[in-house]
Enzyme design. Sequence first.
Site, PDB file in Angstrom:
ATOM      1  N   ALA A 199      27.114  42.873  -5.081  1.00 41.01           N
ATOM      2  CA  ALA A 199      26.580  43.816  -3.943  1.00 41.01           C
ATOM      3  C   ALA A 199      28.561  44.967  -3.821  1.00 41.01           C
ATOM      4  O   ALA A 199      29.592  44.089  -4.090  1.00 41.01           O
ATOM      5  CB  ALA A 199      27.044  43.013  -2.410  1.00 41.01           C
ATOM      6  N   THR A 200      28.668  45.778  -3.374  1.00 35.99           N
ATOM      7  CA  THR A 200      29.209  47.191  -3.246  1.00 35.99           C
ATOM      8  C   THR A 200      28.484  47.958  -2.279  1.00 35.99           C
ATOM      9  O   THR A 200      27.175  47.802  -1.648  1.00 35.99           O
ATOM     10  CB  THR A 200      29.519  47.453  -4.426  1.00 35.99           C
ATOM     11  OG1 THR A 200      28.259  48.762  -4.825  1.00 35.99           O
ATOM     12  CG2 THR A 200      29.917  46.879  -5.835  1.00 35.99           C
ATOM     13  N   THR A 201      29.380  48.626  -1.823  1.00 39.04           N
ATOM     14  CA  THR A 201      30.603  49.170  -1.286  1.00 39.04           C
ATOM     15  C   THR A 201      31.094  48.673   0.027  1.00 39.04           C
ATOM     16  O   THR A 201      30.197  49.416   1.004  1.00 39.04           O
ATOM     17  CB  THR A 201      30.594  50.458  -1.473  1.00 39.04           C
ATOM     18  OG1 THR A 201      30.596  50.605  -3.436  1.00 39.04           O
ATOM     19  CG2 THR A 201      32.203  51.149  -1.489  1.00 39.04           C
TER      20      THR A 201
END
Length: 265
Positions: free
Chosen positions: A42-44
């Site tokens: 997962a990002t951001t």
Amino acid sequence: MPELPAGPSFLEYLNRERPDLLPAASVPAAAPGHGPGQVPHATTIVALAYADGVVMAGDRRATIGNVIASRHIEKVYETDHFSVVGIAGAAGLAIDIARLFTVELEHYEKIEGTLLSLEGKANRLASMIRSNLSMAMQGMSVVPLFAGYDPHGGQGRIFSFDVTGGRYEEIEHHCIGSGSVFARGALKKLWRPGLDRVAAVSVAVEALYDAADDDSATGGPDAVRRLWPVVYAVDADGATRIGEQELSETALALIARRTAQAREA
């Protein structure tokens, strides 16, 4: 049924009575030929202070290498009435740690009969990240961003962490994840002291938009699927998830403005 300990830490209780239920214990061994890179990541996440509190926003994309694993993942969670946490890294571990952190704060409040201070919450989260260090050394790192409203100081505060559990208080704004370098540039240009909540939400969405423009692991506002970032505002009245209507109007206005400018970058 085991008797509850006298201490206020649910994490310590779980570690003593049922360590098999801790997030790290729930991660299956990697199949032959499949390393940590095969786990959804997962990002951001971006967070910024505004006049009455703090705003945190996360995009909706999870990736496995160059493949989009999910367009619907939620990376920002309300942890109690006055705080939120955003997660980046190994998605499954990060979500479990966010949920366990929420229970940890609820447990403390029930045992002690009062809310933990904002710094105390940040210290608890640092301890949880530190306990995950062995998994981080195997490539299953989890890096959260924590923010909340401090009733004693009358302001929003932001805390970042490293994989060893190091805790750092950030001033004005901060971001984590693979798109953070691009989001940070946007925040430096768009953030200013005294923003109201509506303007702060707009800045957060635009920072994520700029991150998605240059980072393939970050998802931008999706007008076709009607998918918008998950955004929370935290102030003296508590944590509030920003509604779909406001987010769609903010994102579509941003897209229309960028389209009218006809800029390449």
